[in-house]
Write a protein that holds these residues in place. Structure first.
Motif, PDB file in Angstrom:
ATOM      1  N   ARG A  40       0.835  -1.209   0.000  1.00 11.78           N
ATOM      2  CA  ARG A  40       0.000   0.000   0.000  1.00 11.78           C
ATOM      3  C   ARG A  40       0.873   1.264   0.000  1.00 11.78           C
ATOM      4  N   LEU A  56       2.029   2.244  -3.453  1.00 13.80           N
ATOM      5  CA  LEU A  56       0.967   2.899  -4.209  1.00 13.80           C
ATOM      6  C   LEU A  56       0.779   4.334  -3.735  1.00 13.80           C
ATOM      7  N   TRP A 101       3.576   6.488  -5.060  1.00 13.21           N
ATOM      8  CA  TRP A 101       3.378   6.760  -6.482  1.00 13.21           C
ATOM      9  C   TRP A 101       2.331   7.854  -6.665  1.00 13.21           C
ATOM     10  N   LYS A 102       1.211   7.742  -5.972  1.00 15.12           N
ATOM     11  CA  LYS A 102       0.145   8.745  -6.080  1.00 15.12           C
ATOM     12  C   LYS A 102       0.648  10.128  -5.664  1.00 15.12           C
ATOM     13  N   LEU A 121       5.327   2.853 -11.345  1.00 13.79           N
ATOM     14  CA  LEU A 121       4.820   1.834 -10.434  1.00 13.79           C
ATOM     15  C   LEU A 121       4.602   0.557 -11.234  1.00 13.79           C
ATOM     16  N   HIS A 141       3.656  -3.508 -11.130  1.00 13.31           N
ATOM     17  CA  HIS A 141       3.011  -4.525 -10.301  1.00 13.31           C
ATOM     18  C   HIS A 141       2.543  -5.678 -11.170  1.00 13.31           C
TER      19      HIS A 141
END
Length: 98
Positions: free
Chosen positions: A7, A10, A13-14, A25, A27
């Motif tokens: 998490r 993420l 990255w945001k 990012l 995945h």
């Protein structure tokens, strides 16, 4: 379906995308529309001019930007994903997700 990241990755990255940075990012990802592809790399930036210019150097078209969410990004997969990650010096992502 996305999996294989934390998490916090993420969220980082945001945050980078929102700050106007070019952010990567990678995945695991399964989508039957793209057989043989098991990963995707999202390359995002809230500064659309900057994102378009970045993509242009790799032959990515502005109309390929995913604008559905608050985080505009290109989705890279397959050989293009591999080539760009290598060129950007992000081989750790290739090793991590093989």
């Amino acid at each position: 379906m996305a999996f294989g990241i934390h998490r916090s990755e993420l969220q980082d990255w945001k945050r980078s995308v929102s700050n106007g940075d070019i952010a990567f990012l990678t995945h695991y990802w399964l989508d039957e529309r793209f057989p043989g592809c098991k990963t995707v790399t999202k390359v995002g930036c809230s500064d659309l001019k900057k994102l378009i210019a970045w993509g242009k150097q790799y032959g990515l078209k502005a109309e390929w930007i995913d604008m559905k969410k608050d985080y505009p990004h290109f989705d890279l997969f397959g050989q293009r994903e591999r080539d760009i990650l290598i060129n950007e010096g992000l081989t750790d992502q290739l090793e991590r997700f093989r």
